[in-house]
Design a protein around this motif. Structure first.
Motif, PDB file in Angstrom:
ATOM      1  N   UNK A   1      -1.812 -17.288 -51.803  1.00 60.34           N
ATOM      2  CA  UNK A   1      -1.450 -15.826 -51.780  1.00 60.34           C
ATOM      3  C   UNK A   1      -0.830 -15.789 -53.052  1.00 60.34           C
ATOM      4  N   UNK A   2      -1.332 -14.877 -53.944  1.00 61.66           N
ATOM      5  CA  UNK A   2      -0.850 -14.448 -55.128  1.00 61.66           C
ATOM      6  C   UNK A   2       0.019 -12.952 -55.030  1.00 61.66           C
ATOM      7  N   UNK A   3       1.172 -13.128 -55.223  1.00 65.66           N
ATOM      8  CA  UNK A   3       2.025 -11.983 -55.299  1.00 65.66           C
ATOM      9  C   UNK A   3       3.001 -11.631 -56.600  1.00 65.66           C
ATOM     10  N   UNK A   4       2.144 -10.921 -57.439  1.00 61.50           N
ATOM     11  CA  UNK A   4       2.882 -10.549 -58.561  1.00 61.50           C
ATOM     12  C   UNK A   4       4.004  -9.723 -58.432  1.00 61.50           C
ATOM     13  N   UNK A   5       5.138 -10.136 -59.067  1.00 61.18           N
ATOM     14  CA  UNK A   5       6.570  -9.243 -58.792  1.00 61.18           C
ATOM     15  C   UNK A   5       6.071  -7.895 -59.369  1.00 61.18           C
ATOM     16  N   UNK A   6       6.971  -6.917 -58.747  1.00 58.27           N
ATOM     17  CA  UNK A   6       6.722  -5.643 -59.300  1.00 58.27           C
ATOM     18  C   UNK A   6       7.461  -5.334 -60.691  1.00 58.27           C
ATOM     19  N   UNK A   7       6.542  -5.753 -61.589  1.00 58.50           N
ATOM     20  CA  UNK A   7       7.565  -5.458 -62.903  1.00 58.50           C
ATOM     21  C   UNK A   7       7.785  -4.129 -63.308  1.00 58.50           C
ATOM     22  N   UNK A   8       7.392  -2.992 -62.661  1.00 56.52           N
ATOM     23  CA  UNK A   8       7.973  -1.721 -63.070  1.00 56.52           C
ATOM     24  C   UNK A   8       9.490  -1.482 -62.666  1.00 56.52           C
ATOM     25  N   UNK A   9       9.922  -2.313 -61.874  1.00 55.09           N
ATOM     26  CA  UNK A   9      11.452  -2.099 -61.630  1.00 55.09           C
ATOM     27  C   UNK A   9      12.181  -2.522 -62.746  1.00 55.09           C
ATOM     28  N   UNK A  10      11.675  -3.456 -63.711  1.00 55.05           N
ATOM     29  CA  UNK A  10      12.258  -3.885 -65.061  1.00 55.05           C
ATOM     30  C   UNK A  10      12.746  -2.626 -65.883  1.00 55.05           C
ATOM     31  N   UNK A  11      12.167  -1.627 -65.672  1.00 55.96           N
ATOM     32  CA  UNK A  11      12.602  -0.553 -66.362  1.00 55.96           C
ATOM     33  C   UNK A  11      13.472   0.490 -65.784  1.00 55.96           C
ATOM     34  N   UNK A  12      14.355   0.983 -66.522  1.00 51.93           N
ATOM     35  CA  UNK A  12      15.417   2.046 -65.624  1.00 51.93           C
ATOM     36  C   UNK A  12      15.435   3.078 -66.481  1.00 51.93           C
ATOM     37  N   UNK A  13      15.097   4.319 -65.891  1.00 51.33           N
ATOM     38  CA  UNK A  13      14.571   4.461 -64.679  1.00 51.33           C
ATOM     39  C   UNK A  13      13.077   3.962 -64.347  1.00 51.33           C
ATOM     40  N   UNK A  14      12.851   3.619 -63.403  1.00 55.10           N
ATOM     41  CA  UNK A  14      11.496   3.076 -63.178  1.00 55.10           C
ATOM     42  C   UNK A  14      10.587   3.964 -63.384  1.00 55.10           C
ATOM     43  N   UNK A  15       9.329   3.682 -64.147  1.00 59.01           N
ATOM     44  CA  UNK A  15       8.120   4.539 -64.426  1.00 59.01           C
ATOM     45  C   UNK A  15       6.940   3.883 -63.687  1.00 59.01           C
ATOM     46  N   UNK A  16       7.071   4.549 -62.378  1.00 58.21           N
ATOM     47  CA  UNK A  16       6.032   3.984 -61.300  1.00 58.21           C
ATOM     48  C   UNK A  16       4.704   4.049 -61.843  1.00 58.21           C
ATOM     49  N   UNK A  17       4.235   5.243 -62.373  1.00 58.55           N
ATOM     50  CA  UNK A  17       2.800   5.405 -62.649  1.00 58.55           C
ATOM     51  C   UNK A  17       2.497   5.215 -64.239  1.00 58.55           C
ATOM     52  N   UNK A  18       3.433   5.365 -64.701  1.00 59.11           N
ATOM     53  CA  UNK A  18       3.345   5.331 -66.425  1.00 59.11           C
ATOM     54  C   UNK A  18       3.887   4.178 -67.007  1.00 59.11           C
ATOM     55  N   UNK A  19       4.365   2.779 -66.134  1.00 59.53           N
ATOM     56  CA  UNK A  19       5.181   2.040 -66.875  1.00 59.53           C
ATOM     57  C   UNK A  19       4.149   1.163 -67.730  1.00 59.53           C
TER      58      UNK A  19
END
Lengths: 213, 459
Positions: free
Chosen positions: B122-140
């Motif tokens: 099972x491959x689970x990439x970590x949600x790297x979008x959380x790395x930015x604050x504030x998170x940019x869920x769609x434009x990260x």
């Protein structure tokens, strides 16, 4: 004094509005700002902190009390400054580079504030250079580092080394914490204090400050 | 909402080893078709990830995989799943993640060919979008590397695709610290739901194009954070239990978008997904104590199809390396469950799992199959995600209060006070998403939470 007891009581209930009103009233009555801070606000925080340690209240009660304390402290600031009264101590806090976890760090920050410490929160994913710059700018007595991952905990050593290289190590006590951190790791990286939870961290910070003074 | 009715007719149909809609991997591993398989997850010991440490990191991962595979052969465990959840550096620079994945896949292929193991990664990439604050869920800027890892990993041979998505976490984190159930519900049923739709439409598309299985999501960063805080007595267990129920609504859109399971192990909302979407689920419990404590160690096994250890560092224990040790524990756990299935005793074993935990904590109570059934019914009967979240939370509270009233569940006075407050606050949530957004807007820090990244306020 009754008014200071009332400030403490309302603070313990997290009633920021009432705390502000009473702090203003106390100032108007000519009570010293230092006394309002120590015997009203901090006395209330000390009681709520004790209850938290004894599992008599949950974190939200501590947090809303801390908010009420901040509201009261903001009113006191000019009078405290005029009287030459300084915060009990200053802390720079942050989660190390590559690590985004901030709930634990935020809890520690609020516990510190509840102890009357001034806290500069650098946030998450903070590089060693930013910690060093913040030490230069804010000149705290304590630097508090947080990490939750086994792959970021070594960054604490990097920060401590950089603080040392910058010639600031003797001016600051370094506290570390986070799920993978142990006392053995603290000793290995050369930090001054490790505590397993937020409440213990606040006590340890105060102890470090008392030792240093 | 897509699901208007449950995939099951009664709580009795929530069983371990069986899912209404089982899946079979390309190598023939059947999940949810009558057996529970171990799923091993692991991480590195203390080490900094950089170019100079890469040889050691590669060696560590290969050693973990081979250790588990060799133990599987030794114990006669033919079926297993290895989960590779990437760390930040492995997602941001997908070449690193892919290099490690290749090592794992090579080891699996060798043991498939040589030993006849039915093993999948099972491959689970970590949600790297959380790395930015504030998170940019769609434009990260981290969105594309993340999907590059999904795409190339699937092509390389990762059979199950998953993610621990984080949309809404920036609001939920503070909500749980203040036990603000309305803000938590907003994070889960508005922000989370929108983000899960956004992500999973694309993950499902990758899975379809590459012939892999779109596994599923987890509300780990949400309800599990609440569980951890409750475990430390920082927040009431009743809040964590209600948050768990509401979190089911957040994860559901992954299956509405076409994910087929098995979902991710740390998604304790999995039983609700099985009840509603019929997917097979991965669960963790007592054998995940290496990663975190909980009050649901047995009951979480009640309807598992994969059984996981959550995560363990690759450190040496007296008997061997920790992942190998964990794997052995999982093998014995699942062997017991499968023996129970084979001899027709599964219902009795499930009863033991459930009864041994159910009334020890509200969080366990909401995971009992009969509670899952009732809460899931409340979810599918609701007209919107927001209404579903409210209904799930209120049903969970009702079950907790019933258990207290009957004397089977003991809550201290502080917890009872919180239960009443949570109930009042949940009841005040409107059913309509627009009205809920309107209600919550003044309380949301729009500098920390960019609403446009959730498609709110944009055309």
């Amino acid at each position: 004094m009754a008014i200071l007891d009332d400030i403490s009581a309302f603070l313990q209930k997290g009633k920021a509005k009432e705390v502000k009103e009473l702090v203003q009233l106390a100032l108007d009555q000519g009570l010293p700002a230092k006394s309002i801070l120590e015997d009203g606000l901090m006395a209330g925080m000390s009681i709520i902190g004790g209850k938290f340690k004894r599992n008599e209240v949950f974190v939200p009660e501590v947090l809303i009390a801390a908010r009420a304390m901040n509201a009261g402290t903001a009113l006191l600031k000019p009078a405290l400054a005029a009287g030459g009264v300084q915060a009990r101590g200053k802390v720079v806090i942050g989660t190390v580079k590559g690590d985004l976890h901030d709930i634990g760090k935020n809890l520690v920050r609020m516990m510190f504030e509840g102890k009357g410490l001034e806290v500069v929160d650098l946030g998450v994913d903070v590089g060693a250079d930013k910690f060093v710059a913040a030490l230069r700018e804010h000149q705290p007595q304590i630097l508090a580092l947080s990490a939750l991952l086994t792959t970021t905990m070594n960054e604490m050593k990097t920060v401590i080394d950089e603080v040392d290289k910058a010639g600031l190590r003797s001016a600051v006590k370094i506290m570390i914490g986070g799920a993978p951190i142990t006392e053995g790791f603290r000793a290995a990286v050369g930090a001054d204090s490790y505590t397993p939870d937020a409440a213990a961290a606040a006590d340890a910070a105060v102890a470090l400050l008392q030792k240093a003074s | 909402m897509k699901y208007a009715k449950l995939a099951i007719e009664s709580a009795r149909e929530l069983e371990f080893g069986f899912a209404p809609r089982p899946v079979t991997t390309s190598h023939g591993l059947a999940i949810g078709s009558g057996a529970v398989h171990p799923e091993l997850k692991f991480t590195l010991p203390p080490i900094t990830i950089n170019a100079s440490s890469m040889p050691e990191i590669l060696e560590q991962y290969e050693g973990i995989a081979r250790g588990a595979l060799e133990r599987a052969v030794h114990l006669g465990q033919r079926c297993l799943v290895l989960e590779f959840e990437t760390l930040l550096e492995m997602t941001m620079e997908s070449a690193i993640g892919l290099r490690i994945l290749d090592l794992l896949l090579e080891a699996c292929e060798e043991f498939r060919a040589k030993e006849g193991l039915l093993v999948e990664v099972r491959l689970t990439p970590n949600d790297a979008r959380d790395f930015e604050r504030p998170p940019r869920l769609r434009s990260s800027r981290w969105l594309e590397p993340m999907f590059e890892l999904f795409e190339k990993g699937a092509l390389a041979g990762a059979e199950l695709l998953s993610i621990e998505s984080t949309g809404g976490k920036e609001v939920h984190d503070e909500a749980i610290m203040f036990c603000d159930v309305q803000a938590a519900a907003f994070a889960l049923t508005v922000l989370g739901v929108r983000d899960v739709h956004f992500l999973w439409a694309r993950i499902v598309e990758v899975a379809r194009r590459t012939g892999r299985l779109a596994g599923g999501d987890t509300a780990c960063g949400f309800a599990n954070t609440a569980m951890m805080l409750a475990e430390k007595r920082f927040i009431p267990t009743v809040f964590a239990a209600v948050d768990r129920a509401i979190s089911a609504v957040r994860t559901l859109p992954a299956y509405e978008e076409g994910a087929v399971g098995p979902d991710k192990d740390c998604g304790y909302e999995g039983p609700f997904m099985k009840a509603i979407a019929g997917i097979p689920i991965s669960m963790e419990g007592k054998s995940a104590a290496c990663a975190h404590m909980s009050r649901v160690g047995n009951i979480s096994a009640a309807c598992a199809d994969l059984w996981s250890n959550e995560c363990v560092q690759n450190i040496k224990l007296l008997s061997g390396m920790a992942p190998t040790v964990c794997f052995e524990q999982l093998v014995y756990d699942t062997r017991l469950m499968n023996t129970a299935i084979a001899r027709g005793s599964a219902a009795e074993l499930q009863r033991l799992f459930v009864e041994s935990d159910k009334y020890t904590d509200p969080q366990a109570l909401v995971l009992a199959p009969e509670s899952v059934f009732e809460i899931s019914k409340a979810i599918v009967g609701a007209p919107s995600y927001v209404a579903a979240g409210r209904a799930a939370g209120l049903k969970a509270l009702e079950l907790i209060e019933e258990a207290c009233a009957s004397g089977r569940l003991a809550l201290d006075e502080r917890e009872v006070e919180y239960a009443a407050r949570i109930g009042d606050e949940l009841a005040a949530i409107p059913e309509d998403e627009g009205e809920f957004i309107e209600m919550m807007l003044p309380r949301i820090d729009t500098k920390a939470c960019l609403l446009e990244e959730y498609g709110i306020g944009s055309a």
